[in-house]
Write a protein that holds these residues in place. Structure first.
Motif, mmCIF file in Angstrom:
data_model
loop_
_atom_site.group_PDB
_atom_site.id
_atom_site.type_symbol
_atom_site.label_atom_id
_atom_site.label_comp_id
_atom_site.label_asym_id
_atom_site.label_seq_id
_atom_site.Cartn_x
_atom_site.Cartn_y
_atom_site.Cartn_z
ATOM 1 N N SER A 36 24.135 31.525 60.813
ATOM 2 C CA SER A 36 22.979 30.708 60.435
ATOM 3 C C SER A 36 22.493 29.847 61.587
ATOM 4 N N ASN A 57 29.569 25.114 56.824
ATOM 5 C CA ASN A 57 28.433 24.832 55.934
ATOM 6 C C ASN A 57 28.056 23.360 55.932
ATOM 7 N N ALA A 67 27.013 29.968 54.821
ATOM 8 C CA ALA A 67 27.940 31.065 55.070
ATOM 9 C C ALA A 67 28.693 31.372 53.784
ATOM 10 N N THR A 102 26.112 35.615 55.808
ATOM 11 C CA THR A 102 25.233 34.843 54.930
ATOM 12 C C THR A 102 24.563 35.771 53.924
#
Length: 179
Positions: A36, A57, A67, A102
């Motif tokens: 991400s 995260n 994630a 993800t």
């Protein structure tokens, strides 16, 4: 010529116990690439995948997809190795690297848990739903306590009534006759 009390310049100093063995290597760590954010996060060996996901995260920017799990992938296209939540992260050697997966990487296959989304609006909605469930749970608990007290008082009243009436019902003496 060297003196006996001195060590050569390339010799390593003895350890704490007096042994001249090599110094202990620094503790190993693992690097996990976040898909991400593109950042690489380092974790100590033995870290669980659940904690790594939590740490990754937590540091994501708002709006970035969270994630879902960690996997080890190989550059030559070999099948990736997925880590479950309680699995310890491991290094599989040369050519393998750890990265997160993800929902955008595999749409339709993975479903993020409702509290895993880090968007501010979703976080507020999650907190509101938790507060509603807590309030509802408290209300149900208080109602059960009140209902228990009502039953206790009814049972106590029934026993009191029975103790007053039962002796009169059990009297077997005939009523006195008049002359």
């Amino acid at each position: 010529m060297e003196r006996r009390g001195q060590q050569p310049e390339d010799a390593e100093p003895p350890g704490k116990d007096g042994a001249g063995g090599p110094p202990t290597p620094p503790p190993p760590f693992l690097e996990v690439t976040c898909r991400s954010s593109g950042k690489v996060r380092r974790f100590a060996a033995g870290t669980t995948a659940r904690y790594a996901l939590h740490a990754i995260n937590r540091k994501l920017e708002p709006g970035a997809p969270p994630a879902l799990h960690v996997e080890a992938i190989r550059d030559d296209g070999e099948e990736p190795v997925s880590f479950g939540p309680s699995a310890a992260l491991a290094d599989y050697g040369r050519g393998w690297r750890l990265q997160t997966v993800t929902a955008h990487d595999a749409p339709g296959i993975h479903h993020a848990p409702p509290l895993a989304d880090t968007k501010r609006g979703d976080t507020r909605a999650a907190k509101d739903s938790v507060a509603r469930e807590t309030t509802r749970g408290t209300s149900v608990y208080i109602a059960k306590i009140v209902l228990a007290f009502v039953f206790i008082f009814l049972l106590g009243g029934l026993f009191t009534y029975m103790l007053e009436v039962l002796p009169d019902m059990l009297q077997t003496e005939p009523a006195p006759e008049s002359l």
